[in-house]
Design a protein around this motif. Sequence first.
Motif, PDB file in Angstrom:
ATOM      1  N   CYS A   1     111.278  13.056 -27.098  1.00  0.00           N
ATOM      2  CA  CYS A   1     110.095  13.326 -26.274  1.00  0.00           C
ATOM      3  C   CYS A   1     110.410  13.499 -24.792  1.00  0.00           C
TER       4      CYS A   1
ATOM      5  N   GLY B   1     115.392  10.507 -28.965  1.00  0.00           N
ATOM      6  CA  GLY B   1     115.620  11.390 -27.815  1.00  0.00           C
ATOM      7  C   GLY B   1     114.798  12.653 -27.896  1.00  0.00           C
TER       8      GLY B   1
ATOM      9  N   CYS C   1     110.876   9.112 -21.230  1.00  0.00           N
ATOM     10  CA  CYS C   1     111.376   7.812 -20.777  1.00  0.00           C
ATOM     11  C   CYS C   1     112.379   7.984 -19.641  1.00  0.00           C
TER      12      CYS C   1
ATOM     13  N   CYS D   1     115.952   5.589 -23.214  1.00  0.00           N
ATOM     14  CA  CYS D   1     116.020   5.106 -24.601  1.00  0.00           C
ATOM     15  C   CYS D   1     117.353   5.444 -25.245  1.00  0.00           C
TER      16      CYS D   1
ATOM     17  N   TRP E   1     110.809   6.673 -29.090  1.00  0.00           N
ATOM     18  CA  TRP E   1     111.488   5.391 -29.310  1.00  0.00           C
ATOM     19  C   TRP E   1     110.492   4.385 -29.867  1.00  0.00           C
TER      20      TRP E   1
HETATM   21 FE1  FES Z   1     111.425   9.725 -26.354  1.00  0.00          FE
HETATM   22 FE2  FES Z   1     113.172   8.381 -24.845  1.00  0.00          FE
HETATM   23  S1  FES Z   1     113.233  10.465 -25.415  1.00  0.00           S
HETATM   24  S2  FES Z   1     111.336   7.667 -25.685  1.00  0.00           S
END
Ligand code: FES
Length: 659
Positions: free
Chosen positions: A45, A43, A48, A64, A35
């Motif tokens: 990584c 969406g 968060c 996020c 993000w």
């Molecule tokens: Fe990467 Fe939310 S999945 S910041």
Amino acid sequence: MPKLIIDDIPVEVPEGTTVLEAAQSVDIPIPHFCWHPALGKAGACRVCAVKMLDGPVKGVQMSCMLPAQDGMVVSTTDDEAVSMRRSVIEWLMINHPHDCPVCDEGGECQLQDYTIAGGHGIRRYDGKKRTHVNQYLGEYIEHEMNRCIQCYRCVRFYQEYAGGTDFGVMGRAAMVYFGRQEEGPLQSPFSGNLVDICPTGVFTDKTARFRARYWDYDMAPSVCPHCSLGCNTVPMARYRELLKTTARRNDRVNGWFICDRGRFANAVVNAPDRPRQALVDGTPVSLDEALDAVAARLGDFLELHGPQALAIVGSPRMDLEGNIMAARLREFLGAGALCYFDDADQAHLTGAAAALLTADDSASQEDVRNADLIALVGCDLLEEAPMMALAVRQAWRSGAKIYLIEPTLSQRTLWGLKERVAEGREREEVKPLPFEYAHVTSLADLPLAEAKRPVIICGATAEGLDAVQSVPRTAKLAFILDGPNAFGCAELARQHNAVALSTALASGRIKGIISFEADLSRDLPEGVAVLAAADWRPTGFTHRAGVLLPATAWVEQTGIYVNNEGRAQRFKKVMNPGLPIKGLTPELHPPRTHGKTAPGSDVAPSARLIAALMQRLGEAEVEEPLSGPWEGLRGLEAGGEGKKLQATTPGPLGPRGSS
Ligand code: FES
């Protein structure tokens, strides 16, 4: 406006805000890699994670991706969420090299921060790490793909945000590769933003490689001096050398990014042979002695020729304070001419452009990003103000219609093109605009009535001004000017009846010139002497000057630039002036004598040089340059959004308040 509770704190946020942003609004940090405020969500990584304790959604969720909704009860500290985030870091570190001590990103690496914050210290996986071959991406950016955590920020910025086509993502599943289709320099004029946007060390600034850690740098909020847009930056220096420049967020101006010209044009500040030594007729002297010499020579000159034979020359690349002091010096001496622009056309057109802009009419880069119709007249954005092209692209991505009024190349650009053609560089230099557009022949052909937020972007050219003046003013205006303080100079020129240098010289009256950070693009008529020139760059004036007064560069002083929309922005001193330690050859090395100051540091901001000269000539100690109509800028802080000014004709320029 959804109301929710995050870690026991009630939060109310606008519709469409994500849970991650809602948490940030009350200073609750949630780790994030993919993000980014300018790029939105991916969406990708999964770091968060938060726990939804109550409300319309339950369980561990990616904050996020989740829009804030009424009744949500969110915990960022719940064991399940913390454990999920910890696991994500551990998975990412399976393949990420444990090379922080030798990684140039160390100390300013989000992955390093979250790894340490999450407590991951012992590697449990004993398999081999995934490895990649790196690419040569040009002289500015170092590539180290083994460090990649597949957040996709780089490709989302490069392709989607900036419109680059020579860099992308290849492969699939666990073997994705972010790079060019074939090795070679990155083509986008915004490629340097990969360095800022990568949350780990895949893309680092090659020009500053291994020169310092984050905590070693001298840094301060600053403003880019390389065009008229006034993009916000953080220059970073060490040992009196400007090592790198990063983007500083200003939502009204450049948003989160800067162009490569602003990021990588640091060499001119570090040049060991830039003017650093005061000279009187070529003989090295102290700065005080040089100022004494200017005062003495000025006395002789005035006696011989009278004040009407003297021209005081300021410049759009000098800060506002220096240019105000140039006007005061002219007034004090009763000099025959005050000049801020070299060329009569440039002076007239810049003045006319500034006079057309009022605080409501002038378009910021933010206005351009949010426009629904944009017309480009008489300007070549990628050449003259690259970040404006990036702003236009964002509007185009949101559905704005873009029109090019032919002919679109300004006089300045045509000159540049001719030079490039002469040097055989034309093909490589001319890049396509990063948005689609339609051609129309005049502004009258634009469907302005259908647009809610139209913006016209013009070069300060005769064709641009003619076109703008001939249509009803329903659109905001953005002019691309020549120099970081061109708007300020246009206003000062109007206040003080300044004339272009070419006009002053054509009168045949001028016999002597004192210049401050001004460029000389013409031969001086016979019998015109440059009594003194103050600058930090070598120019036609400094080469001809009887007395050379070395000045500080913008990163070595505090000052104000007024950008193309009339926004005054303060920049702060980043580093002490003086010869950089690196790069000194035996010939360039100063004498090995003990001194309390660094070699090459006997320099001063132009405003202070003028004040010191006026004192020598009998003026009382000069008070703050920002007085009279400029007084409202005294409290202007560096690091904010700046203060938009209103150009009024006639009457003094008055700060109209923050915008
Ligand atoms: Fe990467 Fe939310 S999945 S910041």
